[in-house]
Design an enzyme around this catalytic site. Structure first.
Site, PDB file in Angstrom:
ATOM      1  N   LYS A   1     -14.584  -4.008 -39.709  1.00 10.86           N
ATOM      2  CA  LYS A   1     -14.564  -2.870 -40.541  1.00 10.86           C
ATOM      3  C   LYS A   1     -13.862  -2.928 -41.885  1.00 10.86           C
ATOM      4  CE  LYS A   1     -11.666   0.104 -37.933  1.00 10.86           C
ATOM      5  NZ  LYS A   1     -11.797   1.360 -36.884  1.00 10.86           N
TER       6      LYS A   1
ATOM      7  N   ARG B   1     -12.690  13.124 -32.347  1.00  9.46           N
ATOM      8  CA  ARG B   1     -13.105  12.444 -33.953  1.00  9.46           C
ATOM      9  C   ARG B   1     -14.652  12.366 -33.884  1.00  9.46           C
ATOM     10  NH1 ARG B   1     -10.582   7.280 -36.280  1.00  9.46           N
ATOM     11  NH2 ARG B   1     -11.950   6.189 -34.759  1.00  9.46           N
TER      12      ARG B   1
ATOM     13  N   TYR C   1      10.659   2.227 -63.492  1.00  6.51           N
ATOM     14  CA  TYR C   1      10.485   3.506 -63.758  1.00  6.51           C
ATOM     15  C   TYR C   1      11.309   4.600 -63.171  1.00  6.51           C
ATOM     16  CZ  TYR C   1       6.241   2.072 -66.133  1.00  6.51           C
ATOM     17  OH  TYR C   1       5.340   1.446 -66.974  1.00  6.51           O
TER      18      TYR C   1
HETATM   19  C1  LIG Z   1     -11.248   0.612 -35.611  1.00  7.16           C
HETATM   20  C2  LIG Z   1     -11.842   0.732 -34.710  1.00  7.16           C
HETATM   21  C3  LIG Z   1     -11.321  -0.116 -33.616  1.00  7.16           C
HETATM   22  C4  LIG Z   1     -10.310  -1.296 -33.587  1.00  7.16           C
HETATM   23  O1  LIG Z   1      -9.256  -0.730 -33.470  1.00  7.16           O
HETATM   24  P1  LIG Z   1      -7.652  -1.681 -33.555  1.00  7.16           P
HETATM   25  O2  LIG Z   1      -6.721  -0.347 -33.561  1.00  7.16           O
HETATM   26  O3  LIG Z   1      -7.687  -2.018 -35.314  1.00  7.16           O
HETATM   27  O4  LIG Z   1      -7.794  -2.641 -32.720  1.00  7.16           O
HETATM   28  C5  LIG Z   1     -12.113  -0.011 -32.317  1.00  7.16           C
HETATM   29  N1  LIG Z   1     -13.034   0.847 -32.029  1.00  7.16           N
HETATM   30  C6  LIG Z   1     -13.425   1.867 -33.074  1.00  7.16           C
HETATM   31  C7  LIG Z   1     -14.303   2.741 -32.693  1.00  7.16           C
HETATM   32  C8  LIG Z   1     -12.728   1.838 -34.097  1.00  7.16           C
HETATM   33  O5  LIG Z   1     -12.968   2.885 -35.112  1.00  7.16           O
END
Ligand SMILES: *Cc1c(COP(=O)(O)O)cnc(C)c1O
Length: 367
Positions: free
Chosen positions: A42, A137, A262
């Site tokens: 992702k 979630r 800055y």
């Molecule tokens: C992002 C995600 C993962 C992977 O998580 P990591 O901590 O990067 O290994 C696995 N399952 C779901 C549902 C996620 O959203």
């Protein structure tokens, strides 16, 4: 000459990290029984690029992401294995793309069930029902789960769906709290319901490989960063897949009291030499990184000074007095400087920095 910043992404590091996670999972199982791995790609493969991830994760059993467009990019890059959409579909019309590209879906709320019930898919769709075991979630509540699962099985009987599995996501696999409470809810709720299960992100795959079930879902570890605040990627045997590099484009000689950048947030205590690096927050370097954040100049570890600008940042050249304009700089991912260290100094996690690599940064894809 283009601006000297670039990212190096290593195909062999991606493949190596997948094997590290795989070995960890398989060591916890009886001989001959392997967990399958959804490599999570992702967010443009955590900033590494979908197409590069497809090349690096050829040895994965499946790829997982959220975006339909990213799923299509995986197919166009030649990936023929399973693809899991971790949030399922966002509206009924997405089912057309799901059918065309043969995607697997998470199903986490009642609207998605209703859309599937109307589906006219060219072939049965594989799904994983998502159980909310406490992260709150996504997912059906434990009370609603059996009903949702029964509707999916009914759709399976009608030929709309293929395989119906179970999944959940752990919120504290990386902390002392661990996964016990969520695992208990998962096991009680899915007891007696057939279908493959998918439970473990990177932290759970590495810390609790024995609970991984049929499919694990590691993400961050595959990119060579650590899911744990108290355990380095290196100690886990992982190799950084991304290095962010640049060069010095200027130096300045300061006198005591001179300010840098800055807001004049850093003031020299005595005479000192500083370097200006072609890297800023518009490249994805965190603007909130404070003075002292580690950075490597000409192979020597030194520190960031003052406020990060859009296109530049300043470094202390005291430990590298010989460094001149053109000297190589590593922001993270090489010379023992992990993205996790830079993230920790900046009050965030490696995930955020990797994902934030800006599109304007050229990428060298290496073996
Ligand atoms: C992002 C995600 C993962 C992977 O998580 P990591 O901590 O990067 O290994 C696995 N399952 C779901 C549902 C996620 O959203």
């Amino acid at each position: 000459m283009p601006r000297p910043i670039f990212a190096c992404i290593s195909r062999s590091a991606l493949s190596h990290n997948l094997e590290v996670v795989r070995r960890r999972l398989d060591a916890a199982r009886p001989a001959g029984d392997s967990a399958k791995v959804w490599a999570v790609v992702k967010a443009n493969a955590y900033g590494h690029g979908i197409e590069r991830a497809v090349a690096g994760f050829r040895g994965a059993d499946g790829l997982a992401m959220l975006d339909l467009a990213e799923a299509v990019r995986c197919r166009e890059a030649g990936w023929q294995g399973p693809i899991l959409l971790l949030e399922g579909i966002f509206e009924a019309s997405d089912l057309e793309v799901v059918g065309r590209y043969g995607l697997t879906l998470a199903v986490h709320h009642a609207d998605q069930l209703a859309w599937l019930a109307q589906a006219k898919a060219p072939r049965p769709i594989d799904v994983f029902a998502k159980l909310n075991t406490g992260m709150n979630r996504l997912g059906f509540t434990p009370a609603a789960y059996a009903g949702a699962y029964a509707r999916l099985v009914e759709l399976q009987r009608r030929g709309v769906l293929g395989q119906v599995g179970h999944m959940t996501h752990f919120s504290t696999a990386d902390t002392e709290e661990g996964i016990a409470a969520q695992l208990d809810v998962f096991r009680r709720t899915t007891a007696g319901l057939p279908g493959p299960a998918s439970l473990c992100n990177s932290a759970a795959s590495l810390r609790y490989p024995e609970v991984a079930a049929a499919w694990a879902r590691p993400g961050i570890a595959l990119y060579g960063a650590s899911p744990f605040a108290d355990e380095s990627a290196e100690s886990l045997g992982l190799r950084p897949a991304m290095a962010l590099k640049s060069r010095l484009i200027a130096t300045q000689d300061l006198r005591a009291g001179d300010a840098v950048g800055y807001g004049g947030r850093y003031r020299a205590e005595g005479a000192m030499r500083i370097g200006v690096v072609a890297c800023g927050y518009a490249d994805g370097y965190p603007r909130h990184a404070p003075t002292g954040t580690p950075i490597v100049v000409a192979g020597v570890r030194t520190r960031l000074l003052g406020t990060v600008s859009m296109d530049m940042l300043a470094v202390d050249l005291t430990p590298v007095p010989h460094a001149q304009v053109g000297a190589p700089v590593t922001l993270w991912g090489d010379h023992g400087l992990s993205v996790d260290e830079v993230a920790a100094a900046s009050g965030t996690i490696g995930y955020e920095l990797l994902c934030a690599l800006a599109p304007r940064v050229p990428v060298h894809f290496q073996e």
